[in-house]
Design an enzyme around this catalytic site. Structure first.
Site, PDB file in Angstrom:
ATOM      1  N   LYS A  79       0.845   4.069  -2.854  1.00 35.29           N
ATOM      2  CA  LYS A  79       0.467   5.459  -2.542  1.00 35.29           C
ATOM      3  C   LYS A  79       1.595   6.429  -2.858  1.00 35.29           C
ATOM      4  CE  LYS A  79      -3.783   4.934  -1.151  1.00 35.29           C
ATOM      5  NZ  LYS A  79      -4.844   5.197  -2.162  1.00 35.29           N
TER       6      LYS A  79
ATOM      7  N   TYR B  78       0.833  -1.208   0.000  1.00 34.13           N
ATOM      8  CA  TYR B  78       0.000   0.000   0.000  1.00 34.13           C
ATOM      9  C   TYR B  78       0.871   1.263   0.000  1.00 34.13           C
ATOM     10  CZ  TYR B  78      -3.912   2.961   1.770  1.00 34.13           C
ATOM     11  OH  TYR B  78      -4.876   3.923   1.952  1.00 34.13           O
TER      12      TYR B  78
HETATM   13  P1  NAP Z   1     -13.522   2.254   1.540  1.00 35.10           P
HETATM   14  O1  NAP Z   1     -14.569   2.727   2.484  1.00 35.10           O
HETATM   15  O2  NAP Z   1     -13.010   0.863   1.650  1.00 35.10           O
HETATM   16  O3  NAP Z   1     -14.019   2.523   0.046  1.00 35.10           O
HETATM   17  C1  NAP Z   1     -13.251   2.144  -1.046  1.00 35.10           C
HETATM   18  C2  NAP Z   1     -14.174   1.935  -2.234  1.00 35.10           C
HETATM   19  O4  NAP Z   1     -13.365   1.557  -3.374  1.00 35.10           O
HETATM   20  C3  NAP Z   1     -15.191   0.809  -1.998  1.00 35.10           C
HETATM   21  O5  NAP Z   1     -16.484   1.229  -2.368  1.00 35.10           O
HETATM   22  C4  NAP Z   1     -14.660  -0.297  -2.888  1.00 35.10           C
HETATM   23  O6  NAP Z   1     -15.664  -1.158  -3.414  1.00 35.10           O
HETATM   24  C5  NAP Z   1     -14.043   0.495  -4.026  1.00 35.10           C
HETATM   25  N1  NAP Z   1     -13.147  -0.350  -4.815  1.00 35.10           N
HETATM   26  C6  NAP Z   1     -12.238  -1.249  -4.358  1.00 35.10           C
HETATM   27  N2  NAP Z   1     -11.637  -1.862  -5.395  1.00 35.10           N
HETATM   28  C7  NAP Z   1     -12.178  -1.352  -6.524  1.00 35.10           C
HETATM   29  C8  NAP Z   1     -11.966  -1.594  -7.916  1.00 35.10           C
HETATM   30  N3  NAP Z   1     -11.072  -2.493  -8.346  1.00 35.10           N
HETATM   31  N4  NAP Z   1     -12.709  -0.899  -8.817  1.00 35.10           N
HETATM   32  C9  NAP Z   1     -13.637   0.003  -8.393  1.00 35.10           C
HETATM   33  N5  NAP Z   1     -13.865   0.285  -7.097  1.00 35.10           N
HETATM   34  C10 NAP Z   1     -13.153  -0.389  -6.163  1.00 35.10           C
HETATM   35  O7  NAP Z   1     -12.211   3.172   1.629  1.00 35.10           O
HETATM   36  P2  NAP Z   1     -11.999   4.716   2.080  1.00 35.10           P
HETATM   37  O8  NAP Z   1     -11.494   4.693   3.459  1.00 35.10           O
HETATM   38  O9  NAP Z   1     -13.166   5.544   1.699  1.00 35.10           O
HETATM   39  O10 NAP Z   1     -10.749   5.069   1.147  1.00 35.10           O
HETATM   40  C11 NAP Z   1     -10.875   5.722  -0.114  1.00 35.10           C
HETATM   41  C12 NAP Z   1      -9.477   6.014  -0.657  1.00 35.10           C
HETATM   42  O11 NAP Z   1      -8.754   6.806   0.307  1.00 35.10           O
HETATM   43  C13 NAP Z   1      -8.626   4.763  -0.885  1.00 35.10           C
HETATM   44  O12 NAP Z   1      -7.812   4.941  -2.020  1.00 35.10           O
HETATM   45  C14 NAP Z   1      -7.770   4.686   0.358  1.00 35.10           C
HETATM   46  O13 NAP Z   1      -6.588   3.986   0.135  1.00 35.10           O
HETATM   47  C15 NAP Z   1      -7.539   6.163   0.632  1.00 35.10           C
HETATM   48  N6  NAP Z   1      -7.186   6.475   2.032  1.00 35.10           N
HETATM   49  C16 NAP Z   1      -8.030   6.178   3.065  1.00 35.10           C
HETATM   50  C17 NAP Z   1      -7.645   6.505   4.367  1.00 35.10           C
HETATM   51  C18 NAP Z   1      -8.520   6.207   5.564  1.00 35.10           C
HETATM   52  O14 NAP Z   1      -8.058   6.431   6.710  1.00 35.10           O
HETATM   53  N7  NAP Z   1      -9.733   5.753   5.419  1.00 35.10           N
HETATM   54  C19 NAP Z   1      -6.420   7.128   4.591  1.00 35.10           C
HETATM   55  C20 NAP Z   1      -5.593   7.406   3.526  1.00 35.10           C
HETATM   56  C21 NAP Z   1      -5.992   7.091   2.231  1.00 35.10           C
HETATM   57  P3  NAP Z   1     -16.127  -2.470  -2.617  1.00 35.10           P
HETATM   58  O15 NAP Z   1     -16.872  -1.965  -1.435  1.00 35.10           O
HETATM   59  O16 NAP Z   1     -16.997  -3.201  -3.578  1.00 35.10           O
HETATM   60  O17 NAP Z   1     -14.866  -3.209  -2.269  1.00 35.10           O
END
Ligand code: NAP
Length: 250
Positions: free
Chosen positions: A155, A151
């Site tokens: 990133k 990851y």
């Molecule tokens: P999340 O709640 O897990 O949502 C991620 C979404 O991406 C889900 O709806 C998932 O679908 C979808 N997804 C996964 N694989 C996919 C694919 N191959 N094609 C299309 N859609 C796909 O995550 P989040 O926390 O909102 O994070 C969103 C972004 O921010 C990510 O890139 C994550 O790495 C980044 N981020 C998050 C945090 C944090 O603390 N939450 C911190 C830093 C960065 P499914 O539900 O069907 O799997």
């Protein structure tokens, strides 16, 4: 931004859903892209209930033919997309000695290949329009994080992609930036708490104890930052990484 069309990947929940709602509130028509079209219904419904315009699009961001079809559908149904938020993401955390080839490949495919494929597919619409905004979701993990060799690499890679897109596309009115969230309370961080066997409230408390602003991040914190970066007024901000972490580092 009322005539703009935006694509938000991973828009079914979490940060992507909040971003899709915010960009719709800013006046954009939004294509909410996620693996399963049905899972985007809630985000689309919320946008429509607030008077906005949105469609749900099912696509796996790591599959070239699905990305091409998704962008073609968006252009046909909403108009040429000139705002792209590469947000879809997955975790496959493991210490290096336990990390499988599949853990590595899956994370690279969704974060890196996904952002590359979508950026490549939308750039011609942006170049034709003489305007474009690409925002990719990086993370404080890009600075290195235990259990996240895959990851953190992906990133950090997104930051390199962002800076290169900024250089290549700048002369066409296209900016590219990365947003690097810290601890944001979503399903993704809840799944991490579960995986390490820590109760969610205790997990949040521990994270917050290290955050200077003294609270956990919300999806809206990230959405507001994306909203600025894709705005008309942010045209001179390009190739940057904006940390949205409640402080200067993870
Ligand atoms: P999340 O709640 O897990 O949502 C991620 C979404 O991406 C889900 O709806 C998932 O679908 C979808 N997804 C996964 N694989 C996919 C694919 N191959 N094609 C299309 N859609 C796909 O995550 P989040 O926390 O909102 O994070 C969103 C972004 O921010 C990510 O890139 C994550 O790495 C980044 N981020 C998050 C945090 C944090 O603390 N939450 C911190 C830093 C960065 P499914 O539900 O069907 O799997």
């Amino acid at each position: 931004m009322s005539d703009r069309v935006a694509i938000v990947t991973g828009g079914a929940r979490g940060i992507g859903a909040a971003t899709a709602r915010k960009l719709a509130e800013d006046g954009m028509a939004v294509a909410v892209v996620d693996l399963d079209e049905g899972s985007c219904a809630e985000t689309v419904k919320a946008i429509e209930a607030a008077g906005g315009k949105a469609i749900a699009v099912g696509a796996d961001v790591s599959k070239a033919e699905q990305v091409t079809a998704a962008v073609e559908r968006v252009a046909a149904e909403l108009g040429p997309p000139t705002v792209l938020v590469n947000n879809a993401g997955v975790l496959r955390d493991n210490l290096l000695f336990k990390m499988t080839d599949d853990d590595w490949e899956t994370v690279m495919a969704v974060h890196l290949r996904g952002a590359f494929l979508f950026s490549r597919a939308v750039q011609k619409h942006m170049v034709d329009a003489g305007f474009g905004r690409i925002v990719s979701m990086s993370s404080t993990s890009a600075l290195g994080n235990r259990g996240q060799a895959n990851y953190a690499t992906a990133k950090a890679g997104l930051q390199g992609l962002t800076k290169t897109l900024a250089i290549e596309l700048g002369k066409f009115g296209v900016t590219a930036n990365a947003v690097a969230p810290g601890f944001i309370m979503t399903d993704m961080t809840q799944s991490t708490a579960k995986r390490v066997g820590v109760d969610w409230d205790a997990f949040v408390k521990n994270a917050v104890s290290q955050i200077p602003v003294g609270r956990g991040g919300r999806p809206e914190d990230v959405a507001n930052t994306v909203s600025f970066l894709v705005s008309e007024g942010a045209g001179f901000v390009s190739g940057q990484v904006i940390y949205v972490a409640g402080g200067p580092r993870a």
